[in-house]
Design a protein around this motif. Sequence first.
Motif, PDB file in Angstrom:
ATOM      1  N   SER A  89       0.817  -1.198   0.000  1.00 19.77           N
ATOM      2  CA  SER A  89       0.000   0.000   0.000  1.00 19.77           C
ATOM      3  C   SER A  89       0.860   1.261   0.000  1.00 19.77           C
ATOM      4  O   SER A  89       0.611   2.212  -0.749  1.00 19.77           O
ATOM      5  N   LEU A  90       1.884   1.275   0.866  1.00 22.72           N
ATOM      6  CA  LEU A  90       2.769   2.435   0.927  1.00 22.72           C
ATOM      7  C   LEU A  90       3.533   2.634  -0.374  1.00 22.72           C
ATOM      8  O   LEU A  90       3.796   3.772  -0.782  1.00 22.72           O
ATOM      9  N   HIS A  91       3.883   1.522  -1.032  1.00 20.62           N
ATOM     10  CA  HIS A  91       4.586   1.637  -2.308  1.00 20.62           C
ATOM     11  C   HIS A  91       3.667   2.221  -3.375  1.00 20.62           C
ATOM     12  O   HIS A  91       4.063   3.118  -4.135  1.00 20.62           O
ATOM     13  N   GLU A  92       2.439   1.725  -3.422  1.00 20.08           N
ATOM     14  CA  GLU A  92       1.512   2.164  -4.457  1.00 20.08           C
ATOM     15  C   GLU A  92       1.093   3.614  -4.274  1.00 20.08           C
ATOM     16  O   GLU A  92       0.899   4.336  -5.251  1.00 20.08           O
ATOM     17  N   HIS A  93       0.959   4.058  -3.015  1.00 21.84           N
ATOM     18  CA  HIS A  93       0.455   5.405  -2.772  1.00 21.84           C
ATOM     19  C   HIS A  93       1.550   6.406  -2.444  1.00 21.84           C
ATOM     20  O   HIS A  93       1.355   7.614  -2.636  1.00 21.84           O
ATOM     21  N   GLY A  94       2.667   5.920  -1.952  1.00 17.77           N
ATOM     22  CA  GLY A  94       3.716   6.843  -1.575  1.00 17.77           C
ATOM     23  C   GLY A  94       5.039   6.625  -2.253  1.00 17.77           C
ATOM     24  O   GLY A  94       5.997   7.379  -2.032  1.00 17.77           O
ATOM     25  N   GLY A  95       5.141   5.568  -3.048  1.00 12.17           N
ATOM     26  CA  GLY A  95       6.378   5.319  -3.769  1.00 12.17           C
ATOM     27  C   GLY A  95       7.506   4.771  -2.923  1.00 12.17           C
ATOM     28  O   GLY A  95       8.661   4.758  -3.371  1.00 12.17           O
ATOM     29  N   LEU A  96       7.206   4.291  -1.711  1.00 11.65           N
ATOM     30  CA  LEU A  96       8.260   3.733  -0.865  1.00 11.65           C
ATOM     31  C   LEU A  96       8.719   2.389  -1.419  1.00 11.65           C
ATOM     32  O   LEU A  96       7.953   1.683  -2.068  1.00 11.65           O
ATOM     33  N   PRO A  97       9.980   2.012  -1.153  1.00 10.76           N
ATOM     34  CA  PRO A  97      10.463   0.707  -1.633  1.00 10.76           C
ATOM     35  C   PRO A  97       9.589  -0.432  -1.118  1.00 10.76           C
ATOM     36  O   PRO A  97       9.108  -0.397   0.018  1.00 10.76           O
ATOM     37  N   LEU A  98       9.408  -1.425  -1.966  1.00 10.03           N
ATOM     38  CA  LEU A  98       8.525  -2.540  -1.628  1.00 10.03           C
ATOM     39  C   LEU A  98       9.261  -3.573  -0.781  1.00 10.03           C
ATOM     40  O   LEU A  98      10.361  -4.002  -1.117  1.00 10.03           O
ATOM     41  N   TRP A  99       8.637  -3.964   0.351  1.00 12.46           N
ATOM     42  CA  TRP A  99       9.164  -5.047   1.174  1.00 12.46           C
ATOM     43  C   TRP A  99       8.465  -6.343   0.790  1.00 12.46           C
ATOM     44  O   TRP A  99       7.246  -6.376   0.593  1.00 12.46           O
ATOM     45  N   THR A 100       9.226  -7.413   0.672  1.00 12.40           N
ATOM     46  CA  THR A 100       8.669  -8.745   0.453  1.00 12.40           C
ATOM     47  C   THR A 100       9.338  -9.703   1.424  1.00 12.40           C
ATOM     48  O   THR A 100      10.387  -9.382   2.006  1.00 12.40           O
ATOM     49  N   PRO A 101       8.785 -10.889   1.612  1.00 17.66           N
ATOM     50  CA  PRO A 101       9.430 -11.860   2.503  1.00 17.66           C
ATOM     51  C   PRO A 101      10.834 -12.261   2.065  1.00 17.66           C
ATOM     52  O   PRO A 101      11.572 -12.857   2.852  1.00 17.66           O
ATOM     53  N   ALA A 102      11.204 -11.947   0.820  1.00 14.62           N
ATOM     54  CA  ALA A 102      12.558 -12.268   0.353  1.00 14.62           C
ATOM     55  C   ALA A 102      13.555 -11.161   0.678  1.00 14.62           C
ATOM     56  O   ALA A 102      14.734 -11.260   0.318  1.00 14.62           O
ATOM     57  N   MET A 103      13.083 -10.107   1.364  1.00 12.53           N
ATOM     58  CA  MET A 103      13.976  -9.004   1.709  1.00 12.53           C
ATOM     59  C   MET A 103      15.131  -9.506   2.580  1.00 12.53           C
ATOM     60  O   MET A 103      14.915 -10.244   3.546  1.00 12.53           O
ATOM     61  N   PRO A 104      16.375  -9.122   2.273  1.00  8.14           N
ATOM     62  CA  PRO A 104      17.516  -9.600   3.070  1.00  8.14           C
ATOM     63  C   PRO A 104      17.498  -9.035   4.486  1.00  8.14           C
ATOM     64  O   PRO A 104      16.944  -7.967   4.750  1.00  8.14           O
ATOM     65  N   GLN A 105      18.122  -9.772   5.368  1.00 13.27           N
ATOM     66  CA  GLN A 105      18.438  -9.241   6.687  1.00 13.27           C
ATOM     67  C   GLN A 105      19.798  -8.530   6.600  1.00 13.27           C
ATOM     68  O   GLN A 105      20.576  -8.758   5.676  1.00 13.27           O
ATOM     69  N   ALA A 106      20.042  -7.677   7.567  1.00 14.33           N
ATOM     70  CA  ALA A 106      21.301  -6.922   7.556  1.00 14.33           C
ATOM     71  C   ALA A 106      22.481  -7.821   7.900  1.00 14.33           C
ATOM     72  O   ALA A 106      22.367  -8.748   8.715  1.00 14.33           O
ATOM     73  N   VAL A 107      23.605  -7.550   7.267  1.00  7.40           N
ATOM     74  CA  VAL A 107      24.864  -8.237   7.569  1.00  7.40           C
ATOM     75  C   VAL A 107      25.683  -7.354   8.504  1.00  7.40           C
ATOM     76  O   VAL A 107      25.806  -6.145   8.290  1.00  7.40           O
ATOM     77  N   GLN A 108      26.227  -7.965   9.524  1.00  5.77           N
ATOM     78  CA  GLN A 108      27.086  -7.212  10.436  1.00  5.77           C
ATOM     79  C   GLN A 108      28.377  -6.798   9.727  1.00  5.77           C
ATOM     80  O   GLN A 108      28.887  -7.524   8.869  1.00  5.77           O
ATOM     81  N   PRO A 109      28.899  -5.617  10.032  1.00  2.22           N
ATOM     82  CA  PRO A 109      30.149  -5.179   9.388  1.00  2.22           C
ATOM     83  C   PRO A 109      31.250  -6.221   9.575  1.00  2.22           C
ATOM     84  O   PRO A 109      31.346  -6.886  10.612  1.00  2.22           O
ATOM     85  N   LEU A 110      32.061  -6.353   8.552  1.00  5.02           N
ATOM     86  CA  LEU A 110      33.132  -7.345   8.550  1.00  5.02           C
ATOM     87  C   LEU A 110      34.174  -7.010   9.616  1.00  5.02           C
ATOM     88  O   LEU A 110      34.675  -5.890   9.687  1.00  5.02           O
ATOM     89  N   LYS A 111      34.440  -7.981  10.461  1.00  6.68           N
ATOM     90  CA  LYS A 111      35.504  -7.840  11.450  1.00  6.68           C
ATOM     91  C   LYS A 111      36.524  -8.941  11.186  1.00  6.68           C
ATOM     92  O   LYS A 111      36.320 -10.097  11.529  1.00  6.68           O
ATOM     93  N   TRP A 112      37.561  -8.574  10.525  1.00  6.02           N
ATOM     94  CA  TRP A 112      38.521  -9.577  10.058  1.00  6.02           C
ATOM     95  C   TRP A 112      39.923  -9.119  10.402  1.00  6.02           C
ATOM     96  O   TRP A 112      40.424  -8.119   9.896  1.00  6.02           O
ATOM     97  N   LEU A 113      40.547  -9.847  11.309  1.00  8.72           N
ATOM     98  CA  LEU A 113      41.906  -9.498  11.704  1.00  8.72           C
ATOM     99  C   LEU A 113      42.901 -10.093  10.715  1.00  8.72           C
ATOM    100  O   LEU A 113      42.703 -11.197  10.214  1.00  8.72           O
TER     101      LEU A 113
END
Length: 934
Positions: free
Chosen positions: A667-691
Amino acid sequence: MPLPTAFIAAVEQLIPSDRRFSDALSTLAFGTDASFYRLIPQLVLRVESESEVVQLLRLAGVHKVAVTFRAAGTSLSGQAISDSVLIVLGDNWNGREVRQQGAQIRLQPGVIGANANALLAPLGRKIGPDPASINAAKIGGIVANNASGMCCGTAQNSYHTLAGLRLVLADGTVVDTEQPASVTAFRHSHAGLLEQLAELGRQTRANPALAARIRHKYRLKNTTGLSLNALVDYQDPLDILSHLMVGSEGTLGFISAVTYQTVPEHPHKATALLVFPDVASCCRAVTLLKQQPVSAVELLDRRSLRSVQNKPGMPDWVQSLSANACALLIESRAASASLLQEQIGAIKASIAAFALERQVDFSTDPAVYNLLWRIRKDTFPAVGAVRATGTTVIIEDVTFPLEVLAEGVNRLLQLFDKHGYAEAIIFGHALEGNLHFVFTQGFDDPAQVARYEAFMHDVTQLVAVEFGGALKAEHGTGRNMAPFVELEWGEDAYQLMWQIKRLLDPQGILNPDVILCDDPQIHLKNLKPLPAADDIVDKCIECGFCEPVCPSRGLTLSPRQRIVIWRDIQAKQRAGIDTTQLQAAYQYHGLDTCAATGLCAERCPVGINTGDLVRKLRGAQAHQSGTASWLARHFAGALKGTRLALLAADRARRLLGAPRLARWSTSLHEHGGLPLWTPAMPQAVQPLKWLPMPATGRPRVVYLPACVSRAMGPAFSDSEQTTLLDKTRQLLEKAGFEVVFPQGLDSLCCGQPFTSKGYAEQGDSKRDELLTALLQASRNGQDPIYCDTSPCTLRLVEGNADSRLRLYDPVKFIREQLLDKLDITPQLQPVAVHVTCSTQHLGEAQGLIDIARRCASTVVIPEGIHCCGFAGDKGFSRPELNAHALRTLKDAVQTCTEGLSTSRTCEIGLSHHSGIDYHSLVYLLDRVSQPKAG
């Protein structure tokens, strides 16, 4: 003449609004086919069923409205355009049925010819017709034009390999020649029509002169006029009717299904190129080769060879050939290698007495014979690439009786000189005496039109009158030869064609002015303009070869149509015409919904990348240069913002639940142009901590995780919860590599996100910064560089000028560096493979498929999905593009539990629209592999 109001009202009740087009942009876009004519339809209708065609034809008959059918629009003679109603095929005409272990195949008219052959290939069969447009042309057009090609000849065209036909007549009646009940009903309901056809057949066969003329004409390759050979080849009027439909170009009815007798596709082949000192000796050799086991003999005159002599890969000696040289490209195919060698021996013996200027002997090496065929196939686009802006490329095809082929070639060359077509070339299917000649022509000047008229007058007199040949061999009569049908056939045959037309289309509503026309000037009217638009696309010849790979085709515009509309906008602006409305429509249809991945360039005969034009136009609209520069300088912060946005979206999912969030997001995408969320949306990756790890002595690889891999992890519902970064590192170490990362990783980016939005300067700056960091990380190129996302790899490869950098996408690195270090046990579960656009551009499409087949017993490659349409972030901002591109995916992969790709963003849309999880190739390879012992 405007369409009747009552007709429009009835059509509105029949065809939904999303499949009716009458706006200026759509009608102009659909009013273009591959010919040099243009008519703008008043109404375009996309049909999805035979019943819709039936009802439309009945309405057209009642209201006396002319209709034209369109399949792929690759026809060259003006037979797929209309200024009335244009009926185009939708998605639901793609049915196919293989029968008798491939001996027959039944196809609906929307099946692309190459896809039919792909279905038959495992059975060692193919359809007979093999037009040069087979990768784009659809079966409806192939049958309706009786298209043939390089190996088809006359024996294997649609007419001679027809096993059955389902058709809709002008009155809306349907008859299927393979269904006894349908045949019985039709014989009863249309007894009068069938008796008249039978009588026409009897009269024709009883007329010795006419019957002999027809038989003579069809010993040649001939598509001029209607297929009168049906009247002498068959006595049953239903057989006559079905064969009259072949080559009728939509003037007698609508073909809703066809059954072919297929032909063998022999696996063993060899090709040779023989250059003769002159046309005469070359054509004498053709008459001998006609009796030999050859599958193709292509003639190339000196001009055509000259047009490609500077192409990369062409043999150096092509440039030094004599002025009168003429070449034959000869191919032989066989069921076994030993039989092929026997055939080659017979072929060479038959022409051993001929002196040759140069030759490439018969070769079975794909690298050799593909290069030889490239010489032949590049001739047409070579003329197109050097034509003056504003001119068009015209390709005509005629047939000379084989015994006068040499004189025919020389006389055509004389006509080129007489009328000032210095760039014209000749090539063709020599075994049939079928010559194509290509020349460039402008139509914006009356003097140029007059030149073309005089030239065509001389050509038609030469071919049809003086030599008794065919004015059209395989491209169909269309509009440009309609005025000359009587000249070629004579009055009796011409009037017989009119009798057939009036019998089957008494109101003249089916594709008027095509094949048969009372206007002797029709070939000089409605000539298509090709005005200058932009250097990027000015060489476009509007052939439509690009269209099958475009994800927005059928949603908004195809590459051909984008160019057509932009040309029209530019021409109108130069003429002082207001284009405000057209440009407003073009913003969405032309720019916003273009994936700009450049697959169109892979299919384009002259290499045009319409995406380059779109990016340029986006750049002209890009007015946030300061913001883009700030983001480029603070890219690590932007990446952090992306992670925070994904975290917020995931928290919303946990709070609201996935179904509710999906509804709210829509609804928000259709009326407000916001990016569409779907169940396939990725989760965030934690910043790389590599020594930094101490040196291990193992071979090093610089691992460049793309910014999407650094920000986007698996979706919450994904069965795989290991991030791509961790999975890739795990696989590389399993194969014995020491993995290192560039310094300042989160600040690095290939620049693609900027370039795709029109900020080329910022994009190039980020790319150059990354290449510098990679050079340092790889110790000035000592170490290979692995990028886990193919679009980023392509961007780096195309922008890298430093030969020291060894850049690898996942496919190439796995293929060259990993496979020999791993033991693989293929899994039994089927996997689906999506070959990304960038993987195709990198030349690794087959490599990806081969690796998948090493890792899984069954691999599914969905037909017709060439680009997923996610296009970086368009899957969020223009999700309709992604949905349209993948509308057939779910059905195609229903037997699979996992899909493979090489782009994290593509995998989001693929997972959402398929119902299965798509992962990088490395997940599967890691799962099925172990380090090789020792």
